[in-house]
Design a protein around this motif. Sequence first.
Motif, mmCIF file in Angstrom:
data_model
loop_
_atom_site.group_PDB
_atom_site.id
_atom_site.type_symbol
_atom_site.label_atom_id
_atom_site.label_comp_id
_atom_site.label_asym_id
_atom_site.label_seq_id
_atom_site.Cartn_x
_atom_site.Cartn_y
_atom_site.Cartn_z
ATOM 1 N N LEU A 11 0.828 -1.202 0.000
ATOM 2 C CA LEU A 11 0.000 0.000 0.000
ATOM 3 C C LEU A 11 0.866 1.257 0.000
ATOM 4 O O LEU A 11 0.639 2.195 -0.773
ATOM 5 C CB LEU A 11 -0.896 -0.039 1.238
ATOM 6 N N ARG A 12 1.878 1.267 0.841
ATOM 7 C CA ARG A 12 2.742 2.442 0.937
ATOM 8 C C ARG A 12 3.510 2.682 -0.358
ATOM 9 O O ARG A 12 3.660 3.837 -0.806
ATOM 10 C CB ARG A 12 3.716 2.269 2.100
ATOM 11 N N ALA A 72 -6.053 3.766 -3.416
ATOM 12 C CA ALA A 72 -6.167 2.304 -3.461
ATOM 13 C C ALA A 72 -7.399 1.892 -2.680
ATOM 14 O O ALA A 72 -7.987 2.696 -1.936
ATOM 15 C CB ALA A 72 -4.917 1.649 -2.873
ATOM 16 N N LEU A 73 -7.801 0.650 -2.860
ATOM 17 C CA LEU A 73 -8.934 0.093 -2.126
ATOM 18 C C LEU A 73 -8.456 -1.123 -1.353
ATOM 19 O O LEU A 73 -7.768 -1.992 -1.904
ATOM 20 C CB LEU A 73 -10.057 -0.279 -3.089
ATOM 21 N N HIS A 96 -6.291 6.780 0.584
ATOM 22 C CA HIS A 96 -5.499 7.667 -0.267
ATOM 23 C C HIS A 96 -4.384 8.291 0.561
ATOM 24 O O HIS A 96 -4.410 8.260 1.791
ATOM 25 C CB HIS A 96 -6.367 8.739 -0.935
ATOM 26 N N SER A 97 -3.409 8.837 -0.131
ATOM 27 C CA SER A 97 -2.233 9.395 0.543
ATOM 28 C C SER A 97 -2.392 10.889 0.782
ATOM 29 O O SER A 97 -3.139 11.575 0.082
ATOM 30 C CB SER A 97 -0.979 9.143 -0.297
ATOM 31 N N HIS A 98 -1.671 11.360 1.798
ATOM 32 C CA HIS A 98 -1.534 12.793 2.064
ATOM 33 C C HIS A 98 -0.046 13.128 2.000
ATOM 34 O O HIS A 98 0.651 13.124 3.018
ATOM 35 C CB HIS A 98 -2.101 13.146 3.444
ATOM 36 N N PRO A 99 0.460 13.408 0.808
ATOM 37 C CA PRO A 99 1.900 13.710 0.681
ATOM 38 C C PRO A 99 2.337 14.945 1.462
ATOM 39 O O PRO A 99 3.520 15.072 1.796
ATOM 40 C CB PRO A 99 2.077 13.936 -0.834
ATOM 41 N N MET A 146 -3.045 7.795 4.520
ATOM 42 C CA MET A 146 -1.690 7.385 4.881
ATOM 43 C C MET A 146 -0.749 8.546 4.626
ATOM 44 O O MET A 146 -0.877 9.247 3.611
ATOM 45 C CB MET A 146 -1.247 6.157 4.079
ATOM 46 N N ILE A 147 0.194 8.761 5.550
ATOM 47 C CA ILE A 147 1.238 9.755 5.336
ATOM 48 C C ILE A 147 2.538 9.045 4.968
ATOM 49 O O ILE A 147 2.606 7.805 5.016
ATOM 50 C CB ILE A 147 1.418 10.673 6.564
#
Length: 462
Positions: A17-18, A31-32, A90-93, A127-128
């Motif tokens: 995932l990462r 992603a799911l 989803h990511s939080h860049p 995710m960070i």
Amino acid sequence: MKRRHTLVLPQKLADELRAHLFPGDGLEAAALLLCTVTGKRRSKWLGREVICVPHAECTRWCDFITWPGDYVEAAIDRASARGDAVIAVHSHPDGLFAFSSADDESDRVLMDAIRHGTGRCPGSAIMIASGAIRARIYEDDRATPVDLVMKAGADIETWWNDGATGSGPLKPAMAFTGEMRASLSRLSVCVIGVSGTGSIVAEQLARLGVGEIILIDFDEIEERNLNRILNATLADIGALKVEMFADAIRRYRSDGEVISVSGSVATREAVLAASEADILFSSVDSAEGRHIADRLSAYFAMPLFDVGVAIPTEPLPGGGRRIAEVYGRVDYVYPGGSSLMDRGVYDAALLEAEYLARMAPHALARKVAEGYLRGMAEEAPGVITLNMRAASACVIELIARLFPFREFANETRARTIFMLAEGDEDVFAESEFRNRPCFPMSDGTAEPLLGLPSLAVQRRVA
């Protein structure tokens, strides 16, 4: 210990995932996550599969993302076929460790679609870059925070909703401090086997402050046990080990919960009770018990610590016997890694031998004489000094993986064996063991339970 929702990600899944969510371009990705949901007292979401939404098919910014519905539909189809739940991730860049107003708005549409498609409560997560995850579950259109997200791997990483801020998760406590005790008070740990070594494991966990301890053992206390079972007295002879030990913990702990299961771990009741815990300890002396613990670790995505001792003897030339060695062994197993079976702690021959010993002892004797089964290693009655050394090493492994303090990677200590006669200690890395897909990962309570017909729901026939 009050908790409603836990999300557990095996290391392989979390790493996948990462890698997808942070390709290195500073833009959001999606992603799911498909999860098995288990638990009666609290829900446990077990990550089972990641469906990555290709970057090229998304419109991506550093703080926003849109993506096609085709992948949501694919996730719904796969989840519905197995009864899984879906979490959109989803990511939080930019490092924001909180849900933004844009996330809230997006979820209003997406969560409703997933709920109607799967018939189950959906979830969303962020995710960070560090890999830390914060998640929430939508129940009746309202978001409920996931109390704990845990990554189960060579290290056990925990991200609690309580204490997290927009700037990041709560920092891990320092090992061997009061903060460590406070952190352990949030966890549930199951100990299978509460005898010579298991009682010492359970005693340490209780005094370290673990919030909930689940004890599983079928046996009663005998006079011959009193030299090695902590807290046992002459007055306890004939009492169930788990009841005696639970009462002992309650006499010095008022801030935790102890659950005792007086039955074999190879029963449906015991397996379901153990599955509610976050972490599993196996302190049994049978191949069957370790086999059940192995399967629990895989099916319910539980980190597993297994401990054993042995004192093999050998004949002397002039008659009599001598101690050949005094062994202690600690194995740490995590979902998706090598199992106890992979490592040779037990095998099919030992399982069959134990079955024959119970059901047909004469057949067992014939098989051993014929060389069909290898002889079962005879374990000497545990002496308390050896048991304490092994049990302490086992609980230290838990501390090291939750609250890193070593100057080397935990990956290098999948197994530790100490030899007191030789005065040596051997360690083995996870990479030194063959990793076969022995058991399904994150299958939860799929029938038959743990894939074993003997644990299946018994149906009445009219």
